[in-house]
Design a protein around this motif. Structure first.
Motif, mmCIF file in Angstrom:
data_model
loop_
_atom_site.group_PDB
_atom_site.id
_atom_site.type_symbol
_atom_site.label_atom_id
_atom_site.label_comp_id
_atom_site.label_asym_id
_atom_site.label_seq_id
_atom_site.Cartn_x
_atom_site.Cartn_y
_atom_site.Cartn_z
ATOM 1 N N CYS A 30 53.543 -41.937 7.771
ATOM 2 C CA CYS A 30 52.269 -41.321 7.428
ATOM 3 C C CYS A 30 51.387 -41.349 8.661
ATOM 4 C CB CYS A 30 51.612 -42.076 6.287
ATOM 5 S SG CYS A 30 49.912 -41.599 5.936
ATOM 6 N N ALA A 31 50.872 -40.188 9.033
ATOM 7 C CA ALA A 31 49.988 -40.086 10.181
ATOM 8 C C ALA A 31 48.622 -39.610 9.732
ATOM 9 C CB ALA A 31 50.573 -39.121 11.202
ATOM 10 N N ALA A 32 47.602 -40.320 10.163
ATOM 11 C CA ALA A 32 46.226 -39.936 9.861
ATOM 12 C C ALA A 32 45.584 -39.337 11.106
ATOM 13 C CB ALA A 32 45.421 -41.143 9.393
ATOM 14 N N SER A 33 44.685 -38.379 10.901
ATOM 15 C CA SER A 33 43.957 -37.767 12.003
ATOM 16 C C SER A 33 42.523 -37.518 11.560
ATOM 17 C CB SER A 33 44.620 -36.462 12.442
ATOM 18 O OG SER A 33 44.647 -35.540 11.371
ATOM 19 N N GLY A 34 41.665 -37.266 12.529
ATOM 20 C CA GLY A 34 40.255 -37.071 12.233
ATOM 21 C C GLY A 34 39.478 -38.328 12.562
ATOM 22 N N SER A 35 38.651 -38.772 11.632
ATOM 23 C CA SER A 35 37.801 -39.951 11.852
ATOM 24 C C SER A 35 38.586 -41.235 11.603
ATOM 25 C CB SER A 35 36.577 -39.882 10.947
ATOM 26 O OG SER A 35 35.830 -38.696 11.186
ATOM 27 N N THR A 36 39.569 -41.477 12.452
ATOM 28 C CA THR A 36 40.476 -42.616 12.225
ATOM 29 C C THR A 36 39.882 -43.950 12.636
ATOM 30 O OG1 THR A 36 41.530 -42.260 14.360
ATOM 31 C CG2 THR A 36 42.511 -41.144 12.469
#
Length: 116
Positions: free
Chosen positions: A22-28
């Motif tokens: 799972c990869a998160a992006s944006g305001s991490t």
């Protein structure tokens, strides 16, 4: 706002293994808890599989303890779920969950099917 994308699902025989990513992006920068939930069929309740805090504390659903391992890499804003000794009852759509700045963020889900 955080965007979440899962990968790694598929078809596996009973006793086999899969690794979900799972990869998160944006305001991490404000990510807190990360985790995995699953839903066996549309209309079923989404159930917690494993979660991991920012400090690395983990919690697992009883039925997956000893078989699944959750981990995270904060440098990549990512979390992983290693699933071993898979059973047919593990079949479900698996969703990645990311808590950030008081908001719950979900991925679209990845299908895991355990069948002979």
């Amino acid at each position: 706002q955080v965007q979440v994308v899962e990968s790694g699902g598929g078809l596996v025989h009973p006793g086999g293994s899969l690794r979900l990513s799972c990869a998160a992006s944006g305001s991490t920068y404000s990510i807190d808890v990360m985790g995995w939930y699953r839903q066996a069929a549309p209309g079923n309740q989404r159930e917690m599989v494993a979660i991991i805090s920012k400090g690395g504390i983990t919690n697992y659903r009883n039925s997956v303890k000893g078989r699944f391992t959750i981990s995270r890499d904060d440098s990549r804003a990512a979390t992983y779920l290693q699933m071993n000794a898979l059973k047919p009852e593990d079949t479900a759509v698996y969703f990645c969950y990311v808590a950030s700045a008081g908001y719950d963020n979900w991925g679209q889900g990845t299908q895991v099917t355990v069948s002979s």
